[in-house]
Design an enzyme around this catalytic site. Sequence first.
Site, PDB file in Angstrom:
ATOM      1  N   HIS A 169       2.815   3.785   3.900  1.00 56.44           N
ATOM      2  CA  HIS A 169       2.824   2.886   2.935  1.00 56.44           C
ATOM      3  C   HIS A 169       4.031   2.075   2.409  1.00 56.44           C
ATOM      4  CE1 HIS A 169       1.791   1.575  -1.440  1.00 56.44           C
ATOM      5  NE2 HIS A 169       3.062   1.724  -1.570  1.00 56.44           N
ATOM      6  N   ARG A 185      -0.644  -0.753 -17.507  1.00 55.84           N
ATOM      7  CA  ARG A 185       1.052  -0.924 -17.006  1.00 55.84           C
ATOM      8  C   ARG A 185       1.265  -2.510 -17.001  1.00 55.84           C
ATOM      9  NH1 ARG A 185       1.884   2.217 -12.199  1.00 55.84           N
ATOM     10  NH2 ARG A 185       3.831   1.486 -12.373  1.00 55.84           N
ATOM     11  N   SER A 205       1.561   6.663  -9.093  1.00 58.47           N
ATOM     12  CA  SER A 205       0.391   5.748  -8.770  1.00 58.47           C
ATOM     13  C   SER A 205       0.339   5.971  -7.308  1.00 58.47           C
ATOM     14  CB  SER A 205       0.663   4.437  -9.306  1.00 58.47           C
ATOM     15  OG  SER A 205       0.018   3.269  -8.810  1.00 58.47           O
ATOM     16  N   LYS A 218      -2.925   7.827  -4.712  1.00 58.14           N
ATOM     17  CA  LYS A 218      -3.914   7.138  -3.897  1.00 58.14           C
ATOM     18  C   LYS A 218      -3.654   7.536  -2.479  1.00 58.14           C
ATOM     19  CE  LYS A 218      -2.583   3.381  -5.878  1.00 58.14           C
ATOM     20  NZ  LYS A 218      -2.166   2.079  -6.275  1.00 58.14           N
TER      21      LYS A 218
HETATM   22  N1  URA Z   1       1.933  -0.130  -6.059  1.00 60.33           N
HETATM   23  C1  URA Z   1       1.275   0.841  -6.709  1.00 60.33           C
HETATM   24  O1  URA Z   1       0.430   1.207  -5.975  1.00 60.33           O
HETATM   25  N2  URA Z   1       1.510   1.293  -8.036  1.00 60.33           N
HETATM   26  C2  URA Z   1       2.778   0.916  -8.519  1.00 60.33           C
HETATM   27  O2  URA Z   1       2.939   1.499  -9.513  1.00 60.33           O
HETATM   28  C3  URA Z   1       3.677   0.016  -7.877  1.00 60.33           C
HETATM   29  C4  URA Z   1       3.329  -0.422  -6.736  1.00 60.33           C
END
Ligand code: URA
Length: 434
Positions: free
Chosen positions: A83, A169, A184, A188
Site C-alpha cells: 500500500h 471524514r 482506515s 482494508k
Molecule cells: N487512504 C485511506 O484509505 N484512508 C485514509 O484515511 C487516508 C488515505
Amino acid sequence: VTDIRSILAAKRDGRRLSDAQIREFMAGYVSGEIADYQASALLMAIFIHGMEDGELAVWARAMLEIGRVMKLPRIARPKVDKHSTGGIGDKVSIPLAPAAAACGLAVPMISGRGLGHTGGTLDKLEAIPGFRTQLTAEEFERCLERTGVALGGQTPDLVPADRKLYALRDVTGLIESIPLIASSIMSKKLAEGLDALVLDVKFGSGAFMVAKDRGEALARVMLGLARDFGVRATALHTNMERPLGRAAGHTLEILECFDCLEGRGPSDLRELVCLQGGEMLRLAGLVKSLDEGRTRIARALDDGSARECFGRVIREQGGDPRCLDERSLLQPAPRVERVVAPQAGVLAWRDLRALGFAICELGGGRKQLSDTIDPRVGLVFLRSEGERVERGEALIEVHHAERGLAPALAVIQRSFAIVSAHTPAPLVLASWSV
Ligand code: URA
C-alpha cells in the site's frame, strides 16, 4: 445502543474508550442506528485526543469484523500486497504487482480512486481500454488464481465501516488524523487476508503527511496494527518531495509502467518496484535477503515475465492486452504546452500538490465524486530536481485537451522554483519491519 452520548462524552474528555464501547459504536454506526452527526462528533474527538495503541487495535478490529474478510481458499501461494499513501506520479503498484506475481506471490490488491491531489491506481488502470476494476468476489479470486494478481476496488461488503467513516471524514475535515488514517488503510488491507504487507509511506510536499516525523509516526502506528493482527509487515519511508518517474496523469503513467515492465523507464520508478517487490518476497520467505529479492524482481522486469503476467491480468480483467505492443491504442491528449525556466539555475520543487491540482484543472481528476476523468491529460517532467537548467529551457510538458489550460499553468508556477543551489533528499529515508 445503550447511550451513545456516554461514548461521545468519554472521548470528548480525552478518556480511552472501552472495547465494548468501540464495538457498540461501530455496529450501531454501520447499521444506521447511530447518526452521522453523532459519529462525526466522535471522530472529531478522536482527531483531537488521538487513541492509545490498544484502543486503536480494537477500533481497527471492529471495523474489519463488520464485513467480509477474504478467505481465498483456492490460492496456494503466499498472499502479499503493498500500500502506498500516494503522491504525484506514484504508479509503483502497476508494474510491481505482476513482477511480484511472476516471482511466485499472489497479490490480491484492493486499490482506491484519486483522493485530493493524488491519482488513484483504479483510475490509472481504467486508462487501459476495457479494463474493469469493479470485480465480484468470484471474479477477483478467479483472476488471482489464474494470473497471480487481482486489481480491484473496494466492494460494498469489504469494510463497510470504512466506507461510511471515510466519506464522513472527507466532508468534515477529519482526514489527517494518524489513528483514523492507519485504521482506515489497515482495515482494508487486512480484509484481503494477507500473509504479509509492504507499506510505502511518503513524505514531502506531494504526500498527505508532509513532515517527515508525521510520516514516520503513521508508519509506526500502521506497523503496530500489522503486528496485532499477526501480519508480517515492512514500512518504507520514501520521497514525495519530487514526482515519481517522469509522468503524471493516467494514460501517460500507464505508458511509463509499460516501459518499466520492459526493463526500461525512469530509474526511481524501477528502484521502488525492485525494493518493494524484493521486500514482499523476503517477507513471504521466498528469498533469504532483500538483495536477493530485488535481484529476482529486476530479472522479472528484464526477462519479460512481469510483462507477460500483466498481459494476462489485462485480458482477465476485460482490457485489451494488444496495447502492450501497440502503444497507439493508448493516446495521450492531443495538445502539448511547455512550461519553461524563467531564469538560469537549478530546479527545486516547492509545492508538489500544485501539480496534482493542475492535472485536476485539465480534467484528469475529480472535483466532485460524480466527475468523469479524462485519462489522456497530464504532465511530463523533462528535468529532474537539482538539475541545472538554462533560461527558457522547457521543464514540463502539459498534455491537454483545451480544457483548463490557463488555471493549470497558473498552479504549475507554484510548484517549482529556479534557485542557485539545491540538494535533493534521498529516494528512501528509512525502513522498519515487524
Ligand atoms: N487512504 C485511506 O484509505 N484512508 C485514509 O484515511 C487516508 C488515505
